[in-house]
Design an enzyme around this catalytic site. Structure first.
Site, PDB file in Angstrom:
ATOM      1  N   TYR A 190      10.302 -14.841 -18.054  1.00 37.82           N
ATOM      2  CA  TYR A 190       9.790 -16.165 -17.716  1.00 37.82           C
ATOM      3  C   TYR A 190       8.289 -16.193 -17.942  1.00 37.82           C
ATOM      4  CZ  TYR A 190       8.063 -20.032 -14.905  1.00 37.82           C
ATOM      5  OH  TYR A 190       7.403 -21.169 -14.499  1.00 37.82           O
ATOM      6  N   GLU A 241       6.039 -24.283 -19.770  1.00 35.03           N
ATOM      7  CA  GLU A 241       6.943 -23.239 -19.334  1.00 35.03           C
ATOM      8  C   GLU A 241       7.839 -22.788 -20.476  1.00 35.03           C
ATOM      9  OE1 GLU A 241       8.519 -23.660 -14.938  1.00 35.03           O
ATOM     10  OE2 GLU A 241      10.114 -24.102 -16.348  1.00 35.03           O
TER      11      GLU A 241
END
Lengths: 380, 288, 380, 288
Positions: A101, A189
């Site tokens: 991530y 993101e």
């Protein structure tokens, strides 16, 4: 402003981030054609401004073009978190070895853009933060220097022991930072950032939220807005320069100032009611805003009573009164209205309202109590 | 006494000839604020309302007027530059009223202003008022009255509501400060609480918070650990749904952090009386 | 690295700075064709890495294409400060109302890029600094923030009272700063920056010097190098990774390290000689560098004696000795050579030289004295 | 005593596995410098010459070794980042040997290092040596000998020349510092002079300058105003033509500023003995 995955991917791609190809379809037939063009297994992904798409059935693998058609058909029929899916992204399925991530967000506490990276990707990052905080690295970026190469390398090594992958990730993070800053982002993101068996580091998903205050500066970004993917009443409010959020209650609220608007909603609740919305007409007192506010609120069939709470500072209360009179002349109200006005030009406002058959109050608590009782059908 | 501004405040107005700037300049002058100059590039040498000298740059204005404070009413895309120009010119107290300043701009403004040693209030704030002495910004003067209660708030009109009810109840103020609701601002609750604690005329303090962030929780701990004066508080946004942004106040809830419940709990744990309704602030102050 | 006016203009133009059109000609016929295309009066400007082009007759107005041809013919025949003119820039003549100076340079004292601007442009800025310093504003730029809008406006107002012109100039300065930083500049200059009767602010000239250390980072900039416009021996030296500057004396110097090289030249002068060059072979001790150094130095017919002064630290003196032996075998020397070596592997070096018929010394003063006397023909 | 480095210096080497880094690491260890670690991204966990631990990042190295100094041998395009990484990791003394660092990079490195409170020596410098204690960089150890003369220079091999002649004349050194000849560097003459003035073992100082800039002139005034110890000096570049750059030393003459004559005059005016030739430094020291 939210943008779609495929739009964020295009921004990231321009910044140099390696991203597999992908095309958007608005129909099952289109999805099939795209799948045929790519060949092999594809992923069909709902393009909608909501998290948890996977769990909601909005992300599916398809081994053949026919399967892509079937899957797209289903996904295009979904409604995820109240938002209908109108587009899908079709992209070749990747071989995944690891999932990480990577995100960057503006943080109030450090007053900086902060990177959050975790070798445990592909899942909800809040879950990582809560359950395995040692797997989440937070890294504030000094805006005066940007994300420096050595900082990006530290983040890269947090994700991968292998120096080649660490370097690839570091480069991606610098590119992400650059895309974030040059698009006026408030969040960017990649989840997941994957490694492939060939050793490549690739962004499989992309998410971006743009700071509304930056849109004037970046017209190309502003043009990405997809109003068909938003709640129509919120689109309407925004176009009328109102800040509006729809809720589930029955007391429609029109207030000037966000803090007072929230305090008004709280007071509705305190007196046993339920606010139907958050609505801030802002500092200026253009009567047109009041007209729009009433139109938007009355379009909600749940609303059983309307409550105005205006504390005039810059806002002239006579302007608000005129707005109410104009609006109700155009579209007579079908539900009761309670008006509380105080502050700038209060006397004029009260006279205007009285001359037009409205009563008004100057005390906030009294007004809220009355609106709640009207909405619930009890005696005022 | 008061905090941040008083009779010695010598103010310039950046954007003095704009719509908001000119309106509020007149209001401030009427209230008694010493407005010593204004800045509008290209109008240097002219006078505002035939009395306030206008300059092309803040540097020029400071050099000629000896200003020690500035208030900014310029469009959002120019506000960051205006704040930095003021800090660069050596102005120690900068108030930015402008709403809609990009938050990434603020990530640069903040360290710049800090390096220059200036205090920034705002952006997206109503400014402040030391009743009877000086007002800088847009808080309506008539709702305030001199006294010995300090008030600090993240909100605009909600502040007016509370101040007005205090004034009606005969509770005057030393200074009312609106710190603004943006995610990144120059002055936070703790800065104001510390100033009120140090101000001999302030006897108690009202703190009005909102959902989002953890400033109120940090401030509550500060009250407990560092303050001797009583503090009462109110938090707006108890009914706000999680994860949604409630307008320009920049109130964002992420997960459990920053909810109204959490903040009210922090207040109570640290000895801060919590008002359930805005009007309850008055009663809590009476109980002190 | 110096680049030509037309190249700097192209960089500035890409950064958004308003610059009149212009084309480069390498022949009088080309210049005529360009002038015909533009129509009206043109300016023909020598493209050469030297200041004072105007005074040297390198900048001329031409009212007709035929005149442009004649003027170009003359300019292309000039040699300005030892550099032959091989290209001219042909550009339409502008109507000029005022001339200002704008420059940015990296400054040792403030350790920053510093803007220098003056409303007294079109002339040598050193003259402005000396005679009317109040007309020159120096403005250091904090590299962490760049040239901010308010700073650019202060510079703009220093040049022009009129806010439109100040704004235009401010924008140009921000663009200039951006071009400067993103090209690895050590100097960027517009002289003159003019205003036209129509009120426009336009850059009529452009100068840029690139930091040699940045060239690896910007291949497109590095490709702008015009070796035909440089001294051939300096080009040769650079390609051999030597730092070389040709001078007028007769003692050719080969030294390791710039400070020692300058001290050696000073000592040549001290003992009554004249250095023929500055030449630094640098820290590494590749024999090939020595071979190249000797080739470059001996190609100067003024050189009457060659002096090596090597203090071996990283540099291995045996490598230098081997280089001398190799070079003189390939091309036997026609002038005497004095070799001073000390430091790393000194004994080996002395033996190599002795075995090949060279004598060598270890004392710097003695070596310089001997070289001077050999060059001047006096007894050693 | 000595300045900047001594027996307690715990050094890491950035670029320890590179051509220059490995060579000079061995030289430094041989001289007695405590080399406690090295940094090469991707080689973390390995050992250099089977004894010095290698780390992926400077942060890792500092955490594991407690290093208090670093020396940088990385290619020019990576040097700025290496210096900033070292400062960010909290290393108080950073020596950058790398030649060819872009000067615009240095405009960013300089404030960054300053904000972090570190001292930077270089770039493009030979480093420094406190004879008999520690050497950091590339100054050949055998040309130095312990003693009580401090030396500071903008040059490399010219420094060796002077030090060597001092050593041959029996004049030992407390510390020899090469500050580097680049236009922007971390440590200047005055920094070193102040350190020598404060060092009880240093009795006199040699300062070797070059054409370009005004550091020597500033240093001369400092000597006159602040120093009690005798200083002698030499300036290279008397015969350099104006307006030309003399190699990587970055010696630039612009107009009249920064000529050798000007610098020598500044030395003389401020009581600094000026050597006409490098060898004359020894005689001037004898006269002290």
């Amino acid at each position: 402003m939210n943008i779609h995955e495929y739009q964020a991917k295009e921004i990231f791609r321009k910044a140099g981030i390696p991203i597999p190809p992908g095309e958007v379809a608005t129909s099952a037939a289109e999805a099939e054609a795209i799948a045929r063009k790519f060949g092999g297994t594809v992923v069909v992904k709902a393009q909608v401004h909501a998290g948890g798409r996977g769990k909601a059935g909005g992300v599916k693998l398809a081994k053949t073009p026919q399967e892509a058609r079937d899957v797209a058909e289903k996904i295009l029929g979904l409604t995820i978190k109240d938002l209908p899916v109108k587009k899908v992204l079709v992209t070749p399925a990747a071989d995944i070895e690891t999932e990480a991530y990577v995100g960057v967000i503006v943080d109030r506490a450090s007053k900086r853009a902060v990177f959050m990276v975790s070798p445990a990707g592909g899942i909800d990052i809040e879950q990582v933060a809560a359950e395995t905080p040692e797997k989440l690295m937070r890294y504030p970026v000094d805006p005066r220097y940007g994300l420096m190469p050595f900082e990006a390398m530290e983040l890269g090594f947090f994700l991968y022991d292998d120096v080649k992958k660490a370097r690839a990730a570091a480069k991606i993070m610098q590119q992400l930072y650059s895309a974030f800053v040059s698009s006026g982002g408030s969040l960017a993101e990649i989840n997941p950032l994957v490694t492939t068996p060939a050793g490549d580091v690739v962004a499989l998903d992309a998410k971006m939220v743009i700071d509304d205050n930056e849109l004037d500066r970046y017209p190309a970004i502003a043009a990405l807005r997809d109003e068909s993917s938003e709640d129509p009443s919120e689109v309407d409010a925004r176009n009328a320069n109102l800040t509006f959020i729809k809720l589930d209650g029955n007391v429609g609220c029109v207030v000037n100032g966000a803090g007072l608007a929230m305090a008004t909603m709280d007071l509705v609740k305190y007196y046993g009611g339920d606010p139907a919305n958050f609505l801030d007409i802002g500092g200026s007192s253009n009567p047109e805003k009041v007209v729009n506010a009433l139109r938007i609120i009355t379009s909600d069939p749940n609303v059983k009573a309307i409550l105005f709470n205006i504390f005039g500072g810059i806002t002239r209360t006579d302007d608000v009164a005129n707005g109410i009179v104009t609006a109700t002349k155009q579209n007579p109200l079908k539900v009761p209205i309670v008006i509380r006005l105080t502050g700038t030009n209060e006397e004029i406002a009260l006279k205007i309202l009285k001359d037009n058959g409205f009563s008004a109050m100057t005390d906030m608590d009294e007004a809220v109590k009355k609106a709640v009782s009207l909405a619930t059908g009890a005696a005022a | 006494m008061s905090i941040f501004i008083d009779n010695d405040t010598r103010l310039i107005v950046q954007g003095i000839t704009g719509r908001d700037g000119s309106f509020h300049t007149r209001q401030m002058i009427e209230y008694g604020t010493q407005v010593v100059g204004g800045v509008t590039p290209g109008k240097g040498g002219q006078k505002f309302d035939e009395k306030v000298p206008i300059f092309n740059t803040v540097h020029d204005a400071v050099k000629e007027t000896g200003a020690n404070a500035t208030v900014i009413y310029v469009p959002p895309m120019f506000a960051a530059d205006a704040m930095m120009e003021a800090a660069d010119a050596g102005i120690p107290f900068i108030v930015c009223i402008t709403e809609g300043v990009p938050v990434l701009d603020m990530t640069k403004v903040y360290p710049f202003v800090k390096e220059k040693g200036a205090r920034l209030l705002g952006p997206n704030c109503p400014g402040l008022i030391s009743p009877g002495k000086s007002k800088v910004g847009i808080i309506p003067g008539r709702i305030c009255t001199p006294g010995n209660i300090g008030l600090v708030s993240r909100s605009g009109t909600l502040t007016y509501e509370v101040v007005f009810q205090m004034t009606r109840a005969g509770m005057g103020q030393t200074t009312c400060v609106g710190i603004g609701g943006d995610p990144i601002n120059g002055t936070n609750f703790i800065d104001c609480l510390a100033a009120f604690e140090a101000d001999p005329d302030t006897e108690s303090v009202v703190m009005i918070g909102e959902i989002g962030g953890t400033d109120e929780q940090d401030a509550a701990r500060f009250v407990n650990e560092k303050m001797t004066k009583p503090v009462v508080g109110f938090i707006a946004g108890q009914t706000a749904p999680p994860g949604r942004r409630m307008g320009h106040a920049g109130a964002i809830i992420s997960g459990s952090a920053g909810t109204a419940a959490e903040k009210m709990e922090a207040f109570e744990e640290n000895g801060i009386g919590v008002a359930k309704r805005p009007i309850d602030v008055v009663q809590l102050l009476r109980n002190n």
